[in-house]
Design a protein around this motif. Structure first.
Motif, PDB file in Angstrom:
ATOM      1  N   ALA A 177       0.838  -1.204   0.000  1.00  0.00           N
ATOM      2  CA  ALA A 177       0.000   0.000   0.000  1.00  0.00           C
ATOM      3  C   ALA A 177       0.873   1.255   0.000  1.00  0.00           C
ATOM      4  N   ILE A 178       0.310   2.347  -0.470  1.00  0.00           N
ATOM      5  CA  ILE A 178       0.985   3.643  -0.446  1.00  0.00           C
ATOM      6  C   ILE A 178       0.690   4.286   0.906  1.00  0.00           C
ATOM      7  N   GLY A 179       1.701   4.793   1.575  1.00  0.00           N
ATOM      8  CA  GLY A 179       1.516   5.365   2.908  1.00  0.00           C
ATOM      9  C   GLY A 179       1.535   6.886   2.902  1.00  0.00           C
ATOM     10  N   LEU A 180       0.690   7.474   3.743  1.00  0.00           N
ATOM     11  CA  LEU A 180       0.686   8.926   3.946  1.00  0.00           C
ATOM     12  C   LEU A 180       0.501   9.183   5.437  1.00  0.00           C
ATOM     13  N   GLY A 181       1.472   9.840   6.043  1.00  0.00           N
ATOM     14  CA  GLY A 181       1.363  10.179   7.454  1.00  0.00           C
ATOM     15  C   GLY A 181       0.526  11.429   7.650  1.00  0.00           C
ATOM     16  N   CYS A 182      -0.219  11.456   8.736  1.00  0.00           N
ATOM     17  CA  CYS A 182      -1.026  12.635   9.072  1.00  0.00           C
ATOM     18  C   CYS A 182      -0.789  12.961  10.538  1.00  0.00           C
ATOM     19  N   GLU A 183      -0.311  14.169  10.804  1.00  0.00           N
ATOM     20  CA  GLU A 183      -0.046  14.569  12.180  1.00  0.00           C
ATOM     21  C   GLU A 183      -1.374  14.744  12.928  1.00  0.00           C
ATOM     22  N   CYS A 184      -1.645  13.845  13.832  1.00  0.00           N
ATOM     23  CA  CYS A 184      -2.919  13.891  14.556  1.00  0.00           C
ATOM     24  C   CYS A 184      -2.747  13.526  16.018  1.00  0.00           C
ATOM     25  N   GLY A 185      -1.592  13.849  16.582  1.00  0.00           N
ATOM     26  CA  GLY A 185      -1.391  13.598  17.994  1.00  0.00           C
ATOM     27  C   GLY A 185      -0.919  12.209  18.340  1.00  0.00           C
ATOM     28  N   ARG A 186      -0.600  11.384  17.346  1.00  0.00           N
ATOM     29  CA  ARG A 186      -0.064  10.057  17.622  1.00  0.00           C
ATOM     30  C   ARG A 186       1.466  10.119  17.594  1.00  0.00           C
ATOM     31  N   ASP A 187       2.031   9.976  16.413  1.00  0.00           N
ATOM     32  CA  ASP A 187       3.487  10.024  16.290  1.00  0.00           C
ATOM     33  C   ASP A 187       3.909  11.333  15.627  1.00  0.00           C
ATOM     34  N   SER A 188       5.147  11.718  15.866  1.00  0.00           N
ATOM     35  CA  SER A 188       5.654  12.990  15.346  1.00  0.00           C
ATOM     36  C   SER A 188       5.903  12.902  13.846  1.00  0.00           C
ATOM     37  N   ARG A 189       5.977  14.073  13.228  1.00  0.00           N
ATOM     38  CA  ARG A 189       6.268  14.130  11.786  1.00  0.00           C
ATOM     39  C   ARG A 189       7.580  13.412  11.488  1.00  0.00           C
ATOM     40  N   LYS A 190       8.555  13.568  12.364  1.00  0.00           N
ATOM     41  CA  LYS A 190       9.854  12.936  12.154  1.00  0.00           C
ATOM     42  C   LYS A 190       9.718  11.420  12.021  1.00  0.00           C
ATOM     43  N   HIS A 191       8.915  10.818  12.892  1.00  0.00           N
ATOM     44  CA  HIS A 191       8.756   9.366  12.855  1.00  0.00           C
ATOM     45  C   HIS A 191       7.825   8.926  11.714  1.00  0.00           C
TER      46      HIS A 191
END
Length: 213
Positions: A177-191
Motif C-alpha cells: 500500500a501507499i503510505g501517507l502520514g497525518c499529524e494527529c497527535g499520535r506520532d511525530s512528523r519525524k517518525h
C-alpha cells in the motif's frame, strides 16, 4: 483511500483513557473464579491484545467475555468523540471525485460502524475493516489494509493508507500500500516520515491536495 479510524478520524484513545481496556479485563478476571496461570495475566501487564491472545489459547470462555467487554468499552468511548476537523469535507470531496474510501482499525468493527452511523459519515464509506471478535492476527494494519482493499475490489497497491501511527504505516506499506502520514497527535512528523513517507499536517491539507487540478 484507507483511513485509519482511531487518530485520523476520531480520537478514541483519548476518550477511553490510558489502559482502560487492560483495567476492564483485569476487573473481569478478578471477578471470576481464580485459575492457575503461568504468567500474571490477571493484571493485563502485557497489553489488551496480548492478554486476549493468552486467553484465547488457554481460557476461551474468558477470552469471549473479555473481547465483548472491550468492544462495548470501545463503542461507548467512540460515540462520545467528535469527528476530526475537516473530516466531513475530505469524505465529501472523495465522494464527489468518485474515490472509494474504506476505514481500517484495530478497534472492533461495531465501534467503527456505530460511530460512522452516529455522525452520518457512513454514507461516504464503502467498507470497514476492523477487529472481528477474537481474530487477533487480523488487526495488524497490513491485514486490515488488505481486507479493506478486497472489500473495495481493488489491489492493495493502489490504496493510499492515511494514518498518524508510524507502526501502522510501516505494516500497511509492507503489503504494498501507499503510505501517507497525518499529524494527529499520535506520532511525530519525524517518525511518520520514515523511509521518505510523505506527511501532511492535517486533513485540510490532504483535501486541498485532492482538489488541486
Amino acid at each position: 483511500m484507507l483511513l485509519d479510524f482511531d487518530g485520523v478520524m476520531f480520537d478514541v484513545q483519548a476518550a477511553m483513557g490510558p489502559e482502560a481496556r487492560e483495567k476492564a479485563i483485569t476487573g473481569l478476571l478478578m471477578s471470576r473464579q481464580p485459575r492457575s496461570r503461568p504468567v500474571p495475566v490477571t493484571w493485563s501487564f502485557f497489553g489488551a491484545y496480548q492478554t486476549l491472545e493468552f486467553l484465547a489459547r488457554r481460557e476461551p470462555d474468558h477470552a469471549v467475555e473479555a473481547e465483548a467487554l472491550m468492544s462495548r468499552l470501545e463503542v461507548d468511548a467512540a460515540l462520545t468523540v467528535r469527528p476530526a476537523r475537516d473530516l466531513d469535507q475530505l469524505l465529501a470531496v472523495c465522494a464527489a471525485a468518485g474515490r472509494k474510501v474504506a476505514v481500517i482499525s484495530d478497534l472492533s468493527e461495531d465501534a467503527v460502524l456505530a460511530t460512522l452511523r452516529a455522525h452520518t459519515l457512513d454514507r461516504y464509506v464503502a467498507a470497514v475493516a476492523g477487529r472481528q471478535g477474537l481474530d487477533l492476527p487480523g488487526i495488524d494494519a497490513g491485514c486490515t489494509a488488505e481486507r479493506a482493499a478486497d472489500l473495495l475490489g481493488v489491489p492493495v497497491a493502489s490504496c493510499l493508507v492515511v494514518s498518524g501511527s508510524f507502526l501502522r504505516l510501516y505494516r500497511a506499506r509492507r503489503t504494498g500500500a501507499i503510505g501517507l502520514g497525518c499529524e494527529c497527535g499520535r506520532d511525530s512528523r519525524k517518525h511518520l516520515a520514515f523511509d521518505q513517507t510523505p506527511v501532511v499536517s492535517n486533513l485540510a491539507t490532504l483535501t486541498q491536495a485532492l482538489l488541486a487540478p
